[in-house]
Write a protein that holds these residues in place. Structure first.
Motif, PDB file in Angstrom:
ATOM      1  N   TRP A  22       0.832  -1.206   0.000  1.00  0.00           N
ATOM      2  CA  TRP A  22       0.000   0.000   0.000  1.00  0.00           C
ATOM      3  C   TRP A  22       0.867   1.257   0.000  1.00  0.00           C
ATOM      4  O   TRP A  22       0.567   2.250  -0.664  1.00  0.00           O
ATOM      5  N   ASN A  23       1.975   1.202   0.719  1.00  0.00           N
ATOM      6  CA  ASN A  23       2.843   2.367   0.874  1.00  0.00           C
ATOM      7  C   ASN A  23       3.694   2.629  -0.361  1.00  0.00           C
ATOM      8  O   ASN A  23       3.950   3.779  -0.716  1.00  0.00           O
ATOM      9  N   HIS A  24       4.110   1.557  -1.046  1.00  0.00           N
ATOM     10  CA  HIS A  24       5.020   1.700  -2.188  1.00  0.00           C
ATOM     11  C   HIS A  24       4.339   1.458  -3.529  1.00  0.00           C
ATOM     12  O   HIS A  24       4.938   1.725  -4.575  1.00  0.00           O
ATOM     13  N   GLY A  25       3.113   0.941  -3.522  1.00  0.00           N
ATOM     14  CA  GLY A  25       2.394   0.715  -4.774  1.00  0.00           C
ATOM     15  C   GLY A  25       3.025  -0.384  -5.601  1.00  0.00           C
ATOM     16  O   GLY A  25       3.581  -1.355  -5.078  1.00  0.00           O
ATOM     17  N   ASP A  26       2.981  -0.226  -6.909  1.00  0.00           N
ATOM     18  CA  ASP A  26       3.479  -1.252  -7.824  1.00  0.00           C
ATOM     19  C   ASP A  26       4.997  -1.434  -7.752  1.00  0.00           C
ATOM     20  O   ASP A  26       5.533  -2.419  -8.254  1.00  0.00           O
ATOM     21  N   SER A  27       5.670  -0.489  -7.114  1.00  0.00           N
ATOM     22  CA  SER A  27       7.126  -0.599  -7.006  1.00  0.00           C
ATOM     23  C   SER A  27       7.539  -1.630  -5.954  1.00  0.00           C
ATOM     24  O   SER A  27       8.699  -2.031  -5.902  1.00  0.00           O
ATOM     25  N   TYR A  28       6.596  -2.059  -5.121  1.00  0.00           N
ATOM     26  CA  TYR A  28       6.922  -3.046  -4.088  1.00  0.00           C
ATOM     27  C   TYR A  28       7.069  -4.430  -4.715  1.00  0.00           C
ATOM     28  O   TYR A  28       6.176  -4.918  -5.395  1.00  0.00           O
ATOM     29  N   GLU A  29       8.198  -5.030  -4.475  1.00  0.00           N
ATOM     30  CA  GLU A  29       8.504  -6.330  -5.058  1.00  0.00           C
ATOM     31  C   GLU A  29       8.027  -7.442  -4.133  1.00  0.00           C
ATOM     32  O   GLU A  29       8.480  -7.579  -3.000  1.00  0.00           O
ATOM     33  N   ARG A  30       7.080  -8.272  -4.628  1.00  0.00           N
ATOM     34  CA  ARG A  30       6.585  -9.403  -3.850  1.00  0.00           C
ATOM     35  C   ARG A  30       7.320 -10.662  -4.300  1.00  0.00           C
ATOM     36  O   ARG A  30       7.013 -11.242  -5.337  1.00  0.00           O
ATOM     37  N   GLY A  31       8.293 -11.069  -3.522  1.00  0.00           N
ATOM     38  CA  GLY A  31       9.153 -12.174  -3.915  1.00  0.00           C
ATOM     39  C   GLY A  31       8.710 -13.517  -3.368  1.00  0.00           C
ATOM     40  O   GLY A  31       7.563 -13.725  -2.983  1.00  0.00           O
ATOM     41  N   ASN A  32       9.665 -14.443  -3.296  1.00  0.00           N
ATOM     42  CA  ASN A  32       9.378 -15.808  -2.872  1.00  0.00           C
ATOM     43  C   ASN A  32       8.940 -15.898  -1.417  1.00  0.00           C
ATOM     44  O   ASN A  32       8.140 -16.758  -1.059  1.00  0.00           O
ATOM     45  N   ILE A  33       9.482 -15.002  -0.576  1.00  0.00           N
ATOM     46  CA  ILE A  33       9.099 -15.019   0.839  1.00  0.00           C
ATOM     47  C   ILE A  33       7.618 -14.680   0.991  1.00  0.00           C
ATOM     48  O   ILE A  33       6.883 -15.294   1.758  1.00  0.00           O
ATOM     49  N   TYR A  34       7.180 -13.698   0.233  1.00  0.00           N
ATOM     50  CA  TYR A  34       5.779 -13.278   0.247  1.00  0.00           C
ATOM     51  C   TYR A  34       4.875 -14.445  -0.157  1.00  0.00           C
ATOM     52  O   TYR A  34       3.899 -14.762   0.525  1.00  0.00           O
ATOM     53  N   GLN A  35       5.211 -15.087  -1.270  1.00  0.00           N
ATOM     54  CA  GLN A  35       4.428 -16.215  -1.759  1.00  0.00           C
ATOM     55  C   GLN A  35       4.535 -17.408  -0.819  1.00  0.00           C
ATOM     56  O   GLN A  35       3.552 -18.109  -0.562  1.00  0.00           O
ATOM     57  N   GLY A  36       5.737 -17.633  -0.292  1.00  0.00           N
ATOM     58  CA  GLY A  36       5.949 -18.755   0.610  1.00  0.00           C
ATOM     59  C   GLY A  36       5.136 -18.642   1.884  1.00  0.00           C
ATOM     60  O   GLY A  36       4.604 -19.638   2.386  1.00  0.00           O
ATOM     61  N   TYR A  37       5.032 -17.436   2.418  1.00  0.00           N
ATOM     62  CA  TYR A  37       4.272 -17.251   3.650  1.00  0.00           C
ATOM     63  C   TYR A  37       2.780 -17.461   3.383  1.00  0.00           C
ATOM     64  O   TYR A  37       2.054 -17.970   4.246  1.00  0.00           O
ATOM     65  N   TYR A  38       2.323 -17.084   2.204  1.00  0.00           N
ATOM     66  CA  TYR A  38       0.916 -17.300   1.844  1.00  0.00           C
ATOM     67  C   TYR A  38       0.607 -18.794   1.806  1.00  0.00           C
ATOM     68  O   TYR A  38      -0.431 -19.240   2.305  1.00  0.00           O
ATOM     69  N   ILE A  39       1.517 -19.577   1.215  1.00  0.00           N
ATOM     70  CA  ILE A  39       1.355 -21.031   1.173  1.00  0.00           C
ATOM     71  C   ILE A  39       1.424 -21.607   2.583  1.00  0.00           C
ATOM     72  O   ILE A  39       0.681 -22.537   2.926  1.00  0.00           O
ATOM     73  N   PHE A  40       2.301 -21.041   3.413  1.00  0.00           N
ATOM     74  CA  PHE A  40       2.414 -21.485   4.804  1.00  0.00           C
ATOM     75  C   PHE A  40       1.084 -21.318   5.542  1.00  0.00           C
ATOM     76  O   PHE A  40       0.647 -22.216   6.278  1.00  0.00           O
ATOM     77  N   LEU A  41       0.410 -20.186   5.355  1.00  0.00           N
ATOM     78  CA  LEU A  41      -0.881 -19.959   6.004  1.00  0.00           C
ATOM     79  C   LEU A  41      -1.922 -20.968   5.509  1.00  0.00           C
ATOM     80  O   LEU A  41      -2.738 -21.461   6.298  1.00  0.00           O
ATOM     81  N   TYR A  42      -1.872 -21.257   4.225  1.00  0.00           N
ATOM     82  CA  TYR A  42      -2.808 -22.248   3.676  1.00  0.00           C
ATOM     83  C   TYR A  42      -2.584 -23.621   4.298  1.00  0.00           C
ATOM     84  O   TYR A  42      -3.538 -24.285   4.731  1.00  0.00           O
ATOM     85  N   VAL A  43      -1.335 -24.062   4.362  1.00  0.00           N
ATOM     86  CA  VAL A  43      -1.016 -25.363   4.968  1.00  0.00           C
ATOM     87  C   VAL A  43      -1.414 -25.378   6.439  1.00  0.00           C
ATOM     88  O   VAL A  43      -1.951 -26.377   6.945  1.00  0.00           O
ATOM     89  N   LEU A  44      -1.189 -24.257   7.123  1.00  0.00           N
ATOM     90  CA  LEU A  44      -1.557 -24.144   8.536  1.00  0.00           C
ATOM     91  C   LEU A  44      -3.064 -24.338   8.716  1.00  0.00           C
ATOM     92  O   LEU A  44      -3.505 -25.050   9.623  1.00  0.00           O
ATOM     93  N   VAL A  45      -3.846 -23.711   7.855  1.00  0.00           N
ATOM     94  CA  VAL A  45      -5.306 -23.830   7.927  1.00  0.00           C
ATOM     95  C   VAL A  45      -5.741 -25.270   7.664  1.00  0.00           C
ATOM     96  O   VAL A  45      -6.612 -25.808   8.362  1.00  0.00           O
ATOM     97  N   VAL A  46      -5.148 -25.901   6.660  1.00  0.00           N
ATOM     98  CA  VAL A  46      -5.499 -27.293   6.332  1.00  0.00           C
ATOM     99  C   VAL A  46      -5.212 -28.208   7.515  1.00  0.00           C
ATOM    100  O   VAL A  46      -6.037 -29.062   7.874  1.00  0.00           O
ATOM    101  N   LEU A  47      -4.056 -28.050   8.138  1.00  0.00           N
ATOM    102  CA  LEU A  47      -3.700 -28.890   9.284  1.00  0.00           C
ATOM    103  C   LEU A  47      -4.585 -28.591  10.485  1.00  0.00           C
ATOM    104  O   LEU A  47      -5.002 -29.505  11.212  1.00  0.00           O
ATOM    105  N   LEU A  48      -4.883 -27.319  10.686  1.00  0.00           N
ATOM    106  CA  LEU A  48      -5.697 -26.915  11.835  1.00  0.00           C
ATOM    107  C   LEU A  48      -7.079 -27.546  11.771  1.00  0.00           C
ATOM    108  O   LEU A  48      -7.569 -28.119  12.756  1.00  0.00           O
ATOM    109  N   PHE A  49      -7.722 -27.458  10.614  1.00  0.00           N
ATOM    110  CA  PHE A  49      -9.083 -27.976  10.492  1.00  0.00           C
ATOM    111  C   PHE A  49      -9.111 -29.442  10.067  1.00  0.00           C
ATOM    112  O   PHE A  49     -10.076 -30.149  10.363  1.00  0.00           O
TER     113      PHE A  49
END
Length: 339
Positions: A22-49
């Motif tokens: 939000w602060n940097h707009g399109d100039s903000y680079e969303r790399g592997n860590i960003y994507q990896g953490y999103y997948i981590f949350l998904y796996v966490l939800v699957v295991l939780l439920f």
């Protein structure tokens, strides 16, 4: 304590990823860590439920009927015509039970599919995906994963079908709607959406909203029960049950009207968007508004049918929070979560 930890795990990327976006707009680079953490949350939800134990009234009910589910080899002798639920629900359960007799595999498979499609939909259409996932976790996740198991599985395939709605790709749309309908009959509403394409792509105004409310009153009072009786008799029992429901108090009625007004305002902010993805979200969120309006007269629309479109409402909300309120008012999430 565990719920506090989970909340912080979902909140962390909102502050450190979506805020930077939000602060940097399109100039903000969303790399592997960003994507990896999103997948981590998904796996966490699957295991939780997937590994939960006796959580959710509907979950316990399905656990009690688990012994009645036939194995895959027994499906040819199963009476699908007179069965209580739709055929794909039994087939899905049967496949899980044939792999292992333990109910936990069904929970894992259900959580994998439902949350996989939800996370995919959010990632596809939302710029601020972590914010939307946080709202989903607070407001809807427990309901989808523990209470409305058949319906959430059905609506997840409905989400895949709705992705083809804006571009009028009706063959693919109806393919996924058919799958959804073979799991839960609440997907019946999706059959009629192509007839409402003009409404979905139109703008919002006070006059249009009043017309929708008027149509909702006439439809629910004079037409809806007759349509169900003659065209969808299989839905009559559930329809009658939810039609007799009433809001618990005057405050409940006021809240229902307030939600309609809030939705109309939210949609008004996006009716002229040039973003192709947000336009898709806007169209589907308009059906969420429609079900909430009809729900003023027939609660089944706001308690059941609206679930098919809620994810798109959350996506629109996530963008609205950042681009209209800003990061300093991020606590508005708590307010929206109540809806």
């Amino acid at each position: 304590m565990i719920y506090l930890i989970l909340f912080l795990l979902f909140l962390f990327p909102v502050l450190f990823c979506d805020y930077k976006l939000w602060n940097h707009g399109d100039s903000y680079e969303r790399g592997n860590i960003y994507q990896g953490y999103y997948i981590f949350l998904y796996v966490l939800v699957v295991l939780l439920f997937g590994l939960r134990n006796y959580v959710g009234g509907d979950t316990i009910g399905y656990m009690e009927m688990w012994h009645e589910i036939p194995l895959v080899g027994e499906l040819s002798h199963f009476d699908f015509v007179h069965a209580k639920y739709q055929p794909l629900w039994y087939i899905f359960n049967s496949v899980c039970k044939s792999i292992t007799g333990d109910f936990w595999l069904f929970q894992i498979m259900h959580a994998t599919i439902v949350n996989g499609i939800v996370f995919y939909t959010i990632s596809r259409y939302s710029q601020y995906r972590f914010t939307v996932v946080l709202v989903y976790a607070i407001a809807t996740m427990l309901y989808f994963n523990c209470e409305i198991l058949r319906e959430s599985l059905s609506l997840s395939f409905g989400l895949l079908g709705l992705a083809y709605y804006k571009d009028k790709k009706w063959k693919m749309y109806y393919l996924f709607v058919l799958i959804a309908l073979c799991i839960h009959k609440s997907a019946t509403i999706l059959l009629f959406l192509p007839l409402l394409y003009k409404y979905a792509s139109s703008t919002i105004s006070s006059r249009n909203l009043l017309v929708i409310i008027g149509v909702g009153f006439v439809f629910s009072t004079f037409l809806c029960d007759k349509i169900v009786i003659y065209l969808f008799p299989f839905f009559l029992k559930a329809f009658d049950k939810y039609s007799k429901m009433e809001y618990a108090s005057m405050l409940g009625n006021v809240r229902a009207v307030f939600i309609v007004g809030l939705l109309a305002y939210l949609l008004k902010c996006y009716e002229n968007t040039t973003d192709d993805k947000l336009k898709q979200v806007y169209i589907c969120a308009k059906f969420y508004l429609l079900t909430k309006v009809f729900g003023l007269f027939l609660p089944i629309f706001s308690t059941r049918f609206s679930n098919n479109f809620e994810i798109f409402y959350l996506i629109l909300m996530g963008d609205f929070i950042w681009n209209h309120y800003g990061a300093k008012k991020i606590l508005v999430l708590a307010l929206y979560a109540n809806f």
